[in-house]
Design an enzyme around this catalytic site. Structure first.
Site, PDB file in Angstrom:
ATOM      1  N   ARG A  31     -14.478  12.740   3.779  1.00  0.00           N
ATOM      2  CA  ARG A  31     -13.608  13.781   3.744  1.00  0.00           C
ATOM      3  C   ARG A  31     -12.877  13.779   2.327  1.00  0.00           C
ATOM      4  O   ARG A  31     -12.035  14.437   1.883  1.00  0.00           O
ATOM      5  CB  ARG A  31     -12.707  13.837   4.730  1.00  0.00           C
ATOM      6  N   HIS A  56       0.723  -1.140   0.019  1.00  0.00           N
ATOM      7  CA  HIS A  56      -0.101   0.094  -0.035  1.00  0.00           C
ATOM      8  C   HIS A  56       0.827   1.431  -0.068  1.00  0.00           C
ATOM      9  O   HIS A  56       1.684   1.634   1.237  1.00  0.00           O
ATOM     10  CB  HIS A  56      -0.951   0.218   1.361  1.00  0.00           C
ATOM     11  N   ASP A  67       1.883   2.844   3.337  1.00  0.00           N
ATOM     12  CA  ASP A  67       1.384   4.152   2.921  1.00  0.00           C
ATOM     13  C   ASP A  67       2.073   5.410   2.460  1.00  0.00           C
ATOM     14  O   ASP A  67       1.503   6.551   2.549  1.00  0.00           O
ATOM     15  CB  ASP A  67       0.316   4.365   4.131  1.00  0.00           C
ATOM     16  N   HIS A 120      -6.591  -0.623   5.891  1.00  0.00           N
ATOM     17  CA  HIS A 120      -6.309  -0.044   7.325  1.00  0.00           C
ATOM     18  C   HIS A 120      -7.129  -0.628   8.439  1.00  0.00           C
ATOM     19  O   HIS A 120      -7.703   0.191   9.141  1.00  0.00           O
ATOM     20  CB  HIS A 120      -6.306   1.417   7.299  1.00  0.00           C
ATOM     21  N   HIS A 178       1.487   5.113  -2.731  1.00  0.00           N
ATOM     22  CA  HIS A 178       1.042   5.882  -3.489  1.00  0.00           C
ATOM     23  C   HIS A 178       2.153   6.709  -4.452  1.00  0.00           C
ATOM     24  O   HIS A 178       3.323   6.754  -3.978  1.00  0.00           O
ATOM     25  CB  HIS A 178       0.195   7.094  -2.977  1.00  0.00           C
ATOM     26  N   ASN A 186      -2.507  13.430   3.674  1.00  0.00           N
ATOM     27  CA  ASN A 186      -3.294  13.950   4.643  1.00  0.00           C
ATOM     28  C   ASN A 186      -3.087  14.005   6.183  1.00  0.00           C
ATOM     29  O   ASN A 186      -3.941  13.864   6.980  1.00  0.00           O
ATOM     30  CB  ASN A 186      -4.637  13.288   4.502  1.00  0.00           C
ATOM     31  N   TYR A 195     -12.212   1.387   1.156  1.00  0.00           N
ATOM     32  CA  TYR A 195     -11.670   2.339   2.159  1.00  0.00           C
ATOM     33  C   TYR A 195     -13.022   2.718   3.015  1.00  0.00           C
ATOM     34  O   TYR A 195     -13.758   3.538   2.367  1.00  0.00           O
ATOM     35  CB  TYR A 195     -10.705   3.210   1.665  1.00  0.00           C
ATOM     36  N   THR A 243      -6.816   9.588  -4.136  1.00  0.00           N
ATOM     37  CA  THR A 243      -8.013  10.438  -4.454  1.00  0.00           C
ATOM     38  C   THR A 243      -7.710  11.638  -5.033  1.00  0.00           C
ATOM     39  O   THR A 243      -8.486  12.030  -5.940  1.00  0.00           O
ATOM     40  CB  THR A 243      -8.959  10.696  -3.360  1.00  0.00           C
TER      41      THR A 243
HETATM   42  C1  0GY Z   1      -4.426   6.356   2.260  1.00  0.00           C
HETATM   43  C2  0GY Z   1      -5.265   7.181   3.032  1.00  0.00           C
HETATM   44  C3  0GY Z   1      -5.827   8.274   3.079  1.00  0.00           C
HETATM   45  C4  0GY Z   1      -5.918   8.713   1.589  1.00  0.00           C
HETATM   46  C5  0GY Z   1      -5.890   8.262   0.505  1.00  0.00           C
HETATM   47  O1  0GY Z   1      -6.593   8.199  -1.860  1.00  0.00           O
HETATM   48  C6  0GY Z   1      -6.385   8.908  -0.831  1.00  0.00           C
HETATM   49  O2  0GY Z   1      -6.499  10.182  -0.875  1.00  0.00           O
HETATM   50  O3  0GY Z   1      -5.748   7.065   0.406  1.00  0.00           O
HETATM   51  C7  0GY Z   1      -6.400   9.151   4.302  1.00  0.00           C
HETATM   52  O4  0GY Z   1      -6.488  10.497   3.860  1.00  0.00           O
HETATM   53  O5  0GY Z   1      -6.899   8.475   5.008  1.00  0.00           O
HETATM   54  O6  0GY Z   1      -4.580   5.114   2.422  1.00  0.00           O
HETATM   55  O7  0GY Z   1      -3.486   6.684   1.929  1.00  0.00           O
END
Ligand code: 0GY
Length: 310
Positions: free
Chosen positions: A136, A37, A263, A187, A39, A268, A163, A83
């Site tokens: 959010r 996991h 992660d 998570h 990004h 955030n 999620y 996102t």
């Molecule tokens: C994570 C958690 C978050 C955000 C995202 O895709 C995302 O924006 O996954 C979060 O803000 O809790 O898993 O990266």
């Protein structure tokens, strides 16, 4: 303080940059370990952030991700569409395609995605889609649209990553249990770790996994779930101790259906940015034997993302 990131985007106020001096973990990862996991963000001048995003991150490129992989001792990455890129999967696909076969991905798609686009995602290494219910982070998508996507990705042999926040599980239960693929929860369904591990909230999550053997969990993000934070006890590298009982319970109860990831670059986070080396040292506290560690870090992610090699 806002800061301009590349492409002229202004980073969301209060957003912490990822930490670029991670320590070397003391825990030696097993050969072939997968960070399941993580990004990539932009860079914004090459892969612009989506107009519908709820935050603007600092850039976090594929080169920086691959450097972290090597520094920590991982062999491969699973890059999850974040996102802030909406359903524009180009940054994630580009990272997978540039990885020399060492990364696969999880995409975000809309109902309008064509079969050719799905095939291109598959060719780039995508093996799952992510359905996000964290309010959010995303606008609401109708369930019938998600179910239609689920049926299409099932044909490709993909899984679905979900999620959500623990308080929303009862309302989402019927939809989740109707999904036709392997379902991977991000998570641990974001439990409130101030509540007891054997209290009703986390018991419901345990029941979700116990009654549905297609449901897997990432035992990730202690830094998001912890109330006590990273404070090391007695100088030892055992941070986020309040999250340990939750993750350990899931690892020991469902050893064949758990995944772990950093992660990185930790979207955030506004109070505390984790040291990824310390996060790796969380692993032996939740997976206490070499066998559990091998399943968590190698066998399970290989089965899901590189089944042709298993
Ligand atoms: C994570 C958690 C978050 C955000 C995202 O895709 C995302 O924006 O996954 C979060 O803000 O809790 O898993 O990266």
């Amino acid at each position: 303080m806002s800061k301009i990131t590349s492409g002229g985007f202004t980073k969301t106020d209060g957003w912490l940059d990822w930490y670029d001096g991670p320590s070397k973990p003391q825990f030696v990862l097993p050969a072939g370990a997968i960070d399941a996991h993580c990004h990539v963000f932009g860079p914004g001048d090459q892969f612009p952030y989506a107009p519908e995003r709820k935050y603007t991150p600092c850039d976090a490129s594929k080169a920086e991700l691959f450097a972290l992989r090597d520094h920590l001792g991982f062999s491969r990455n699973i890059i999850v569409q974040a996102t802030c890129h909406g359903a524009d999967n180009r940054a994630m696909m580009d990272a997978c395609l540039s990885s020399g076969g060492k990364a696969r991905g999880v995409a975000t798609v809309k109902r309008s995605v064509t079969d050719d686009e799905l095939q291109a995602l598959h060719a780039a290494g995508v093996r799952g889609v992510r359905f996000n219910f964290v309010k959010r982070l995303v606008d609401f998508t109708p369930k019938d649209e998600l179910m239609e996507i689920a049926a299409r990705v099932k044909e490709l042999g993909w899984h679905i990553v979900i999620y959500f926040e623990a308080v929303d599980l009862p309302e989402l239960w019927d939809f989740f249990t109707a999904l036709p693929t392997t379902v991977v929860v991000d998570h641990m369904g974001r439990p409130n770790t101030a509540l007891p591990v054997d209290g009703p909230e986390f018991k419901l999550f345990e029941r979700f996994m116990a009654e549905h053997d297609n449901v897997w969990s990432k035992v990730t993000c202690p830094e998001r779930l912890s109330e006590t934070g990273p404070a090391a006890l007695n100088g030892e590298r055992n941070a986020y101790t309040d999250v340990v009982p939750f993750a350990r319970h899931i690892v020991e109860t469902f050893p064949e259906r758990v995944l772990w990831g950093t992660d990185w670059p930790h979207p955030n986070l506004k109070k505390h940015m984790p040291d990824d080396g310390l996060l790796v040292d969380f692993i032996p506290h939740i997976a206490r034997t070499a066998e559990l560690q091998h399943k968590l870090l190698v066998t399970n992610p290989m089965r899901l993302y590189w089944p042709e090699e298993c």
